[in-house]
Motif scaffolding. Sequence first.
Motif, PDB file in Angstrom:
ATOM      1  N   ARG A 161     -17.754  10.290 -62.165  1.00  0.00           N
ATOM      2  CA  ARG A 161     -18.024   9.600 -60.907  1.00  0.00           C
ATOM      3  C   ARG A 161     -16.892   8.655 -60.490  1.00  0.00           C
ATOM      4  O   ARG A 161     -16.762   8.322 -59.318  1.00  0.00           O
ATOM      5  N   ASN A 197     -23.794  10.055 -51.830  1.00  0.00           N
ATOM      6  CA  ASN A 197     -24.918   9.265 -51.299  1.00  0.00           C
ATOM      7  C   ASN A 197     -26.101   9.266 -52.264  1.00  0.00           C
ATOM      8  O   ASN A 197     -26.837   8.276 -52.365  1.00  0.00           O
ATOM      9  N   GLU A 198     -26.305  10.367 -52.990  1.00  0.00           N
ATOM     10  CA  GLU A 198     -27.350  10.424 -54.002  1.00  0.00           C
ATOM     11  C   GLU A 198     -27.062   9.425 -55.117  1.00  0.00           C
ATOM     12  O   GLU A 198     -27.961   8.753 -55.619  1.00  0.00           O
ATOM     13  N   TYR A 199     -25.782   9.316 -55.512  1.00  0.00           N
ATOM     14  CA  TYR A 199     -25.386   8.368 -56.547  1.00  0.00           C
ATOM     15  C   TYR A 199     -25.644   6.942 -56.099  1.00  0.00           C
ATOM     16  O   TYR A 199     -26.053   6.081 -56.884  1.00  0.00           O
ATOM     17  N   LYS A 201     -27.997   6.018 -53.964  1.00  0.00           N
ATOM     18  CA  LYS A 201     -29.450   5.809 -53.984  1.00  0.00           C
ATOM     19  C   LYS A 201     -29.958   5.557 -55.401  1.00  0.00           C
ATOM     20  O   LYS A 201     -30.884   4.787 -55.615  1.00  0.00           O
ATOM     21  N   ARG A 202     -29.353   6.225 -56.363  1.00  0.00           N
ATOM     22  CA  ARG A 202     -29.777   6.089 -57.759  1.00  0.00           C
ATOM     23  C   ARG A 202     -29.210   4.848 -58.437  1.00  0.00           C
ATOM     24  O   ARG A 202     -29.551   4.535 -59.592  1.00  0.00           O
ATOM     25  N   GLY A 203     -28.365   4.141 -57.750  1.00  0.00           N
ATOM     26  CA  GLY A 203     -27.826   2.910 -58.298  1.00  0.00           C
ATOM     27  C   GLY A 203     -26.734   3.106 -59.328  1.00  0.00           C
ATOM     28  O   GLY A 203     -26.516   2.224 -60.191  1.00  0.00           O
ATOM     29  N   TYR A 204     -26.047   4.229 -59.271  1.00  0.00           N
ATOM     30  CA  TYR A 204     -24.999   4.515 -60.257  1.00  0.00           C
ATOM     31  C   TYR A 204     -23.764   3.617 -60.102  1.00  0.00           C
ATOM     32  O   TYR A 204     -22.957   3.516 -61.013  1.00  0.00           O
ATOM     33  N   TRP A 205     -23.613   2.998 -58.938  1.00  0.00           N
ATOM     34  CA  TRP A 205     -22.400   2.208 -58.694  1.00  0.00           C
ATOM     35  C   TRP A 205     -22.603   0.739 -58.965  1.00  0.00           C
ATOM     36  O   TRP A 205     -21.677  -0.057 -58.765  1.00  0.00           O
ATOM     37  N   LYS A 206     -23.779   0.358 -59.429  1.00  0.00           N
ATOM     38  CA  LYS A 206     -24.033  -1.056 -59.691  1.00  0.00           C
ATOM     39  C   LYS A 206     -23.438  -1.469 -61.039  1.00  0.00           C
ATOM     40  O   LYS A 206     -23.400  -0.678 -61.955  1.00  0.00           O
TER      41      LYS A 206
END
Length: 206
Positions: A161, A197-199, A201-206
Amino acid sequence: MRDYPGCDKCGSKEVDGYDLLVNNKLVCRDCLIKKTGGRSSGALSWTEQQKWHQKHWGINISEWLDAYDCLPVNANCATKWLKDKQHLSNCACLELEAKELHELFTNSLREKEEKIKKCRCKASNKPRTPYYDYDNYGYTYCEKCEKRIKGAGKHGTIKNRNNPAFWGLNIPQKVLCGECLANYLKNMPTRKKYLFNEYVKRGYWK
């Protein structure tokens, strides 16, 4: 060995190679040590060597070493030597055995040729993590904002990612955080835009 039931006395399946060689049977190491008074077969004692050579080669190695200062190459060499005392002067047994072993090894390689293949491993193009924390987990920094980015566990590489190439971007940077990658969202293929955009929504970038 697959059908070997184990030692007759204790049932252990640990095999002693020397006893197998001399007596043509399988015996566990523990029972052999008890039988031999605690001696291990890891290294043969002088007495064991004498017995082995006497039984299989028909020679007394003590007398042989005293007389010739060397030992026969193998049992066949010993037989020839016993028949002809001048055998040592034109002995070619070592060369012959070397050729036989080479031929055996060569034939073995030919038989296993199908299994011996060239390495087809492909070098990974994933960027590596240059830094590691005290738990040996890799990490690096975003090449835009210098935000710390966790690597893919202890594998020494960054997560997909955080790799711009994963998102179909052809840019100089090799490692970017989610916020910086969002600036390139319009340059991503449609399929990658949806995944990005799915990533989010799933909070992968936090």
